[in-house]
Design a protein around this motif. Structure first.
Motif, PDB file in Angstrom:
ATOM      1  N   TRP A  67       0.833  -1.194   0.000  1.00 46.08           N
ATOM      2  CA  TRP A  67       0.000   0.000   0.000  1.00 46.08           C
ATOM      3  C   TRP A  67       0.872   1.249   0.000  1.00 46.08           C
ATOM      4  O   TRP A  67       2.063   1.209   0.277  1.00 46.08           O
ATOM      5  CB  TRP A  67      -0.955   0.010   1.200  1.00 46.08           C
TER       6      TRP A  67
ATOM      7  N   VAL B 211      -4.819  -4.740   8.985  1.00 43.85           N
ATOM      8  CA  VAL B 211      -5.424  -5.453   7.859  1.00 43.85           C
ATOM      9  C   VAL B 211      -6.535  -6.339   8.400  1.00 43.85           C
ATOM     10  O   VAL B 211      -6.342  -7.087   9.367  1.00 43.85           O
ATOM     11  CB  VAL B 211      -4.378  -6.318   7.126  1.00 43.85           C
ATOM     12  N   GLN B 212      -7.716  -6.245   7.790  1.00 45.07           N
ATOM     13  CA  GLN B 212      -8.847  -7.062   8.210  1.00 45.07           C
ATOM     14  C   GLN B 212      -9.352  -7.878   7.022  1.00 45.07           C
ATOM     15  O   GLN B 212      -9.406  -7.385   5.900  1.00 45.07           O
ATOM     16  CB  GLN B 212      -9.988  -6.193   8.755  1.00 45.07           C
ATOM     17  N   TYR B 213      -9.711  -9.126   7.298  1.00 46.01           N
ATOM     18  CA  TYR B 213     -10.289 -10.008   6.278  1.00 46.01           C
ATOM     19  C   TYR B 213     -11.016 -11.144   6.981  1.00 46.01           C
ATOM     20  O   TYR B 213     -10.933 -11.276   8.207  1.00 46.01           O
ATOM     21  CB  TYR B 213      -9.187 -10.562   5.358  1.00 46.01           C
TER      22      TYR B 213
ATOM     23  N   LYS C 173     -11.272 -10.695   0.386  1.00 43.80           N
ATOM     24  CA  LYS C 173     -11.303  -9.239   0.346  1.00 43.80           C
ATOM     25  C   LYS C 173     -10.527  -8.715   1.550  1.00 43.80           C
ATOM     26  O   LYS C 173     -10.809  -9.092   2.691  1.00 43.80           O
ATOM     27  CB  LYS C 173     -12.728  -8.699   0.373  1.00 43.80           C
ATOM     28  N   PHE C 174      -9.562  -7.851   1.277  1.00 43.47           N
ATOM     29  CA  PHE C 174      -8.721  -7.299   2.329  1.00 43.47           C
ATOM     30  C   PHE C 174      -9.012  -5.814   2.503  1.00 43.47           C
ATOM     31  O   PHE C 174      -9.071  -5.069   1.514  1.00 43.47           O
ATOM     32  CB  PHE C 174      -7.241  -7.492   1.994  1.00 43.47           C
ATOM     33  N   ASN C 175      -9.206  -5.383   3.753  1.00 41.78           N
ATOM     34  CA  ASN C 175      -9.376  -3.973   4.103  1.00 41.78           C
ATOM     35  C   ASN C 175      -8.191  -3.533   4.954  1.00 41.78           C
ATOM     36  O   ASN C 175      -7.780  -4.246   5.880  1.00 41.78           O
ATOM     37  CB  ASN C 175     -10.667  -3.750   4.901  1.00 41.78           C
TER      38      ASN C 175
ATOM     39  N   TYR D  97      -6.736  -0.347   7.324  1.00 39.19           N
ATOM     40  CA  TYR D  97      -7.000   0.903   8.036  1.00 39.19           C
ATOM     41  C   TYR D  97      -5.667   1.489   8.506  1.00 39.19           C
ATOM     42  O   TYR D  97      -4.729   0.755   8.845  1.00 39.19           O
ATOM     43  CB  TYR D  97      -7.876   0.660   9.264  1.00 39.19           C
TER      44      TYR D  97
ATOM     45  N   PRO E 219     -11.404   2.444   5.335  1.00 36.52           N
ATOM     46  CA  PRO E 219     -10.326   1.618   4.799  1.00 36.52           C
ATOM     47  C   PRO E 219     -10.082   1.851   3.311  1.00 36.52           C
ATOM     48  O   PRO E 219     -10.868   2.503   2.630  1.00 36.52           O
ATOM     49  CB  PRO E 219     -10.869   0.209   5.009  1.00 36.52           C
TER      50      PRO E 219
ATOM     51  N   SER F 124      -9.272  -0.952   0.074  1.00 41.75           N
ATOM     52  CA  SER F 124      -9.570  -2.374  -0.089  1.00 41.75           C
ATOM     53  C   SER F 124      -9.015  -2.921  -1.389  1.00 41.75           C
ATOM     54  O   SER F 124      -8.744  -2.184  -2.339  1.00 41.75           O
ATOM     55  CB  SER F 124     -11.094  -2.608  -0.060  1.00 41.75           C
ATOM     56  N   THR F 125      -8.844  -4.239  -1.411  1.00 44.12           N
ATOM     57  CA  THR F 125      -8.492  -4.952  -2.638  1.00 44.12           C
ATOM     58  C   THR F 125      -8.937  -6.397  -2.505  1.00 44.12           C
ATOM     59  O   THR F 125      -9.091  -6.914  -1.395  1.00 44.12           O
ATOM     60  CB  THR F 125      -6.974  -4.893  -2.918  1.00 44.12           C
ATOM     61  N   ASP F 126      -9.174  -7.046  -3.648  1.00 45.19           N
ATOM     62  CA  ASP F 126      -9.544  -8.458  -3.692  1.00 45.19           C
ATOM     63  C   ASP F 126      -8.390  -9.265  -4.280  1.00 45.19           C
ATOM     64  O   ASP F 126      -7.605  -8.749  -5.088  1.00 45.19           O
ATOM     65  CB  ASP F 126     -10.787  -8.684  -4.547  1.00 45.19           C
TER      66      ASP F 126
END
Length: 261
Positions: free
Chosen positions: A125, A137-139, A170-172, A174, A184, A186-188
């Motif tokens: 990022w 990172v949240q998923y 899917k990753f978020n 923050y 956030p 995000s990306t897949d």
């Protein structure tokens, strides 16, 4: 696993420390429930003995459990309790300089996925403006359980481990700035396929070229050959002697000539 203790307690985070009196683990996982009662899991690499659990609520009681991962086995649990610090502070000392919010509000840029394998994804990022104290990172894992991966504020990349092959995630991400959580972005990404051993492509078959004879004497002949493609482990020359008996002459795979005596 040895003991699990909590230290460096703030209104929004708690640092956990643990011991390993014997052996080594591949990784660790910290489990706890957030203020809404939702289970959270925090993966930690096997070389670490400390982790900071972020995004907690002030003056809240938390129970933390840690287990070790060894091969495909989960070993543990060890547990500890901790209460986060108070959020308000009308009569306590002034906050330390490092707790003051920086003057300019930082901004997150883009989040991308790279180096995708069947069980991991590397996230990268950018930060278009300012600096962050840390990132999160949240998923959701393959069972639909939320996972949280904390990253220090100086990093711009992290590898998410323990994923399932051929699955979309899917990753978020923050950014944590003071006591605020920004984002956030995000990306897949879809993890790679897990190839069975039988599906792996064998090495290409080598090919022999021509065999010629040279340096002929009354009692010996030198043989030369070519290998137009690939490599061989070894070669074998076969012939019959003057009495009609079969003879075998082994030659190493790197040679292209041999003298038959």
């Amino acid at each position: 696993l040895g003991e699990l203790t909590a230290s460096h307690v703030t209104p929004g985070s708690i640092q956990l420390q643990w011991t390993v009196p014997k052996g080594t683990f591949d990784s660790f996982t910290v489990q706890y429930k957030d203020a809404q009662g939702q289970p959270q899991a925090l993966p930690v690499d096997g070389g670490s003995r400390t982790v900071t659990v972020p995004d907690l609520l002030p003056s809240h009681h938390y129970n933390f459990s840690l287990y070790g991962v060894w091969g495909r086995k989960r070993i543990g649990l060890i547990s500890t309790n901790a209460v986060t610090g108070e959020g308000g502070c009308g009569h306590c000392p002034s906050p330390a300089p490092q707790e003051e919010e920086p003057p300019s509000r930082p901004q997150l840029g883009e989040l991308t996925a790279s180096h995708v394998t069947p069980t991991s994804v590397q996230l990268d990022w950018t930060v278009s403006e300012g600096t962050f104290d840390s990132f999160t990172v949240q998923y959701k894992d393959a069972q639909g359980q939320p996972q949280v991966l904390p990253v220090d504020g100086g990093s711009r990349t992290v590898t998410v481990p323990d994923l399932v092959p051929s699955r979309r995630y899917k990753f978020n991400l923050y950014g944590v700035w003071g006591r605020k959580r920004l984002g956030p972005i995000s990306t897949d990404a879809v993890t790679g396929e897990a190839l069975a051993p039988s599906e792996e492509e064998p090495p290409s078959q080598p090919q022999l070229g021509e065999l010629t004879a040279s340096h002929v004497t009354p009692t010996s002949v030198q043989l030369n050959w070519t290998v137009p493609e690939g490599t061989f482990d070894s070669f074998t020359v076969q012939y019959k002697d003057a009495q009609g008996q079969p003879q075998v002459l082994p030659v190493d795979g790197g040679s292209r000539t041999v003298t038959v005596p």
